[in-house]
Design a protein around this motif. Structure first.
Motif, mmCIF file in Angstrom:
data_model
loop_
_atom_site.group_PDB
_atom_site.id
_atom_site.type_symbol
_atom_site.label_atom_id
_atom_site.label_comp_id
_atom_site.label_asym_id
_atom_site.label_seq_id
_atom_site.Cartn_x
_atom_site.Cartn_y
_atom_site.Cartn_z
ATOM 1 N N PHE A 189 150.341 93.231 55.279
ATOM 2 C CA PHE A 189 149.752 94.205 56.202
ATOM 3 C C PHE A 189 148.307 94.460 55.810
ATOM 4 N N GLY A 190 147.408 93.791 56.524
ATOM 5 C CA GLY A 190 145.988 94.008 56.276
ATOM 6 C C GLY A 190 145.378 93.119 55.221
ATOM 7 N N MET A 191 146.152 92.773 54.205
ATOM 8 C CA MET A 191 145.685 91.890 53.132
ATOM 9 C C MET A 191 146.908 91.263 52.462
ATOM 10 N N PRO A 192 146.736 90.129 51.786
ATOM 11 C CA PRO A 192 147.896 89.409 51.248
ATOM 12 C C PRO A 192 148.738 90.193 50.256
ATOM 13 N N ASP A 193 148.114 91.095 49.479
ATOM 14 C CA ASP A 193 148.897 91.821 48.474
ATOM 15 C C ASP A 193 149.265 93.234 48.924
ATOM 16 N N SER A 194 149.166 93.506 50.199
ATOM 17 C CA SER A 194 149.692 94.732 50.800
ATOM 18 C C SER A 194 150.926 94.325 51.595
ATOM 19 N N VAL A 195 152.099 94.686 51.102
ATOM 20 C CA VAL A 195 153.354 94.161 51.642
ATOM 21 C C VAL A 195 154.215 95.302 52.183
ATOM 22 N N VAL A 196 154.697 95.128 53.406
ATOM 23 C CA VAL A 196 155.593 96.097 54.041
ATOM 24 C C VAL A 196 156.956 95.445 54.211
ATOM 25 N N SER A 197 157.981 96.094 53.679
ATOM 26 C CA SER A 197 159.360 95.619 53.799
ATOM 27 C C SER A 197 160.160 96.654 54.576
ATOM 28 N N VAL A 198 160.866 96.205 55.613
ATOM 29 C CA VAL A 198 161.675 97.092 56.444
ATOM 30 C C VAL A 198 163.128 96.648 56.353
ATOM 31 N N SER A 199 164.013 97.581 55.988
ATOM 32 C CA SER A 199 165.445 97.297 55.889
ATOM 33 C C SER A 199 166.200 98.188 56.860
ATOM 34 N N LEU A 200 167.240 97.638 57.486
ATOM 35 C CA LEU A 200 168.074 98.372 58.432
ATOM 36 C C LEU A 200 169.506 98.385 57.926
ATOM 37 N N VAL A 201 170.130 99.550 57.975
ATOM 38 C CA VAL A 201 171.528 99.700 57.567
ATOM 39 C C VAL A 201 172.245 100.511 58.638
ATOM 40 N N GLU A 202 173.350 99.958 59.167
ATOM 41 C CA GLU A 202 174.119 100.656 60.191
ATOM 42 C C GLU A 202 175.383 101.241 59.583
ATOM 43 N N ALA A 203 175.690 102.478 59.944
ATOM 44 C CA ALA A 203 176.923 103.135 59.491
ATOM 45 C C ALA A 203 177.298 104.209 60.502
ATOM 46 N N ALA A 204 178.544 104.211 60.921
ATOM 47 C CA ALA A 204 179.077 105.231 61.834
ATOM 48 C C ALA A 204 178.241 105.363 63.102
ATOM 49 N N GLY A 205 177.794 104.229 63.626
ATOM 50 C CA GLY A 205 177.060 104.235 64.882
ATOM 51 C C GLY A 205 175.607 104.631 64.774
ATOM 52 N N ARG A 206 175.133 104.878 63.560
ATOM 53 C CA ARG A 206 173.719 105.225 63.357
ATOM 54 C C ARG A 206 173.071 104.128 62.523
ATOM 55 N N THR A 207 171.771 103.972 62.686
ATOM 56 C CA THR A 207 171.027 102.970 61.920
ATOM 57 C C THR A 207 169.912 103.645 61.145
ATOM 58 N N THR A 208 169.898 103.398 59.844
ATOM 59 C CA THR A 208 168.822 103.921 58.992
ATOM 60 C C THR A 208 167.775 102.836 58.795
ATOM 61 N N PRO A 251 148.562 97.068 45.504
ATOM 62 C CA PRO A 251 148.124 97.074 44.119
ATOM 63 C C PRO A 251 147.597 98.449 43.708
ATOM 64 N N LEU A 252 147.862 98.818 42.458
ATOM 65 C CA LEU A 252 147.355 100.080 41.925
ATOM 66 C C LEU A 252 145.839 100.144 42.018
ATOM 67 N N ALA A 253 145.181 98.996 41.868
ATOM 68 C CA ALA A 253 143.721 98.967 41.941
ATOM 69 C C ALA A 253 143.209 99.432 43.299
ATOM 70 N N ILE A 254 144.013 99.243 44.347
ATOM 71 C CA ILE A 254 143.630 99.692 45.691
ATOM 72 C C ILE A 254 144.062 101.140 45.912
ATOM 73 N N ALA A 255 145.297 101.461 45.536
ATOM 74 C CA ALA A 255 145.821 102.820 45.762
ATOM 75 C C ALA A 255 145.147 103.842 44.874
ATOM 76 N N GLY A 256 144.753 103.430 43.665
ATOM 77 C CA GLY A 256 144.136 104.340 42.705
ATOM 78 C C GLY A 256 145.170 105.128 41.921
ATOM 79 N N SER A 257 146.169 105.653 42.616
ATOM 80 C CA SER A 257 147.268 106.415 42.014
ATOM 81 C C SER A 257 148.309 106.611 43.108
ATOM 82 N N GLY A 258 149.328 107.395 42.795
ATOM 83 C CA GLY A 258 150.311 107.694 43.823
ATOM 84 C C GLY A 258 149.729 108.440 45.004
ATOM 85 N N ALA A 259 148.576 109.063 44.823
ATOM 86 C CA ALA A 259 147.926 109.774 45.922
ATOM 87 C C ALA A 259 147.491 108.823 47.026
ATOM 88 N N GLY A 260 147.486 107.525 46.745
ATOM 89 C CA GLY A 260 147.221 106.553 47.801
ATOM 90 C C GLY A 260 148.232 106.638 48.931
#
Length: 203
Positions: free
Chosen positions: A89-108, A116-125
């Protein structure tokens, strides 16, 4: 009209820092009253994406690339219908993973965005991207309920969505504080940047 408190409470947020991998990960999850195939189609079908999210073009298969109109592009790394999608997403080392789980007729849907930490700086990213993903999952819910109409980008800049974004920024600041991945100064700086990005009406 959206129920701001309900929409904000429906989202579960997390922030993690991996010092060995030198990355920061943002996690946001939400459950929907829809079966997993319907949710998968809403996330991967170009026609449906244009109705609730934004027009997406490209070679939409593993090994292909995509471009979101007016936003980031990337490559499709994994596409395992109807359970897992992974993209850059936007650059090669920015990765978005989406997982779907269905249970009791609902999907999470769980979305994890790792940079990279070098881009985020900290968790405040997390404050740079978290409110945007909150808004996307809100819009997904509207699309699944058949409420999305008109221009989704215009809705994203509407007064009610700006108000939603303010609550989202508060929630992400709380998540970062609770994660212990950033200093108070980092959080304050991230909050200011998020407010400038997400709470100013487009001109």
């Amino acid at each position: 009209m959206i129920d701001l408190l309900q929409e904000l409470a429906a989202l579960h947020r997390g922030v993690a820092r991996d010092d060995s991998a030198q990355t920061v990960s943002v996690t946001v999850a939400r459950a929907y009253d829809a079966d997993v195939e319907d949710v998968w189609d809403a996330l991967t079908d170009a026609d449906r994406l244009a109705r609730w999210f934004s027009p997406v073009t490209g070679d939409l298969r593993v090994g292909g690339s995509f471009q979101i109109e007016g936003n980031a592009g990337g490559d499709i790394l994994r596409c395992e219908r109807p359970l897992r999608l992974e993209i850059t997403f936007g650059m090669p080392d920015s990765v978005v993973s989406v997982s779907l789980v269905e249970a009791a007729g609902r999907t999470t849907v769980e979305l994890v965005h790792t940079v990279p930490l070098a881009i985020a700086g900290s968790g405040a990213g997390a404050l740079f991207v978290g409110p945007g993903w909150d808004g996307a999952l809100l819009q997904l819910g509207r699309g699944l309920r058949g409420e999305a109409s008109g221009d989704p980008l215009a809705f994203a800049g509407s007064p009610e969505m700006i108000e939603f974004n303010r609550g989202s920024i508060d929630a992400w600041a709380e998540a970062v504080d609770g994660s212990g991945t950033a200093t108070p100064d980092d959080v304050a700086g991230g909050r200011a940047a998020a407010e400038a990005q997400y709470t100013v009406a487009p001109s």
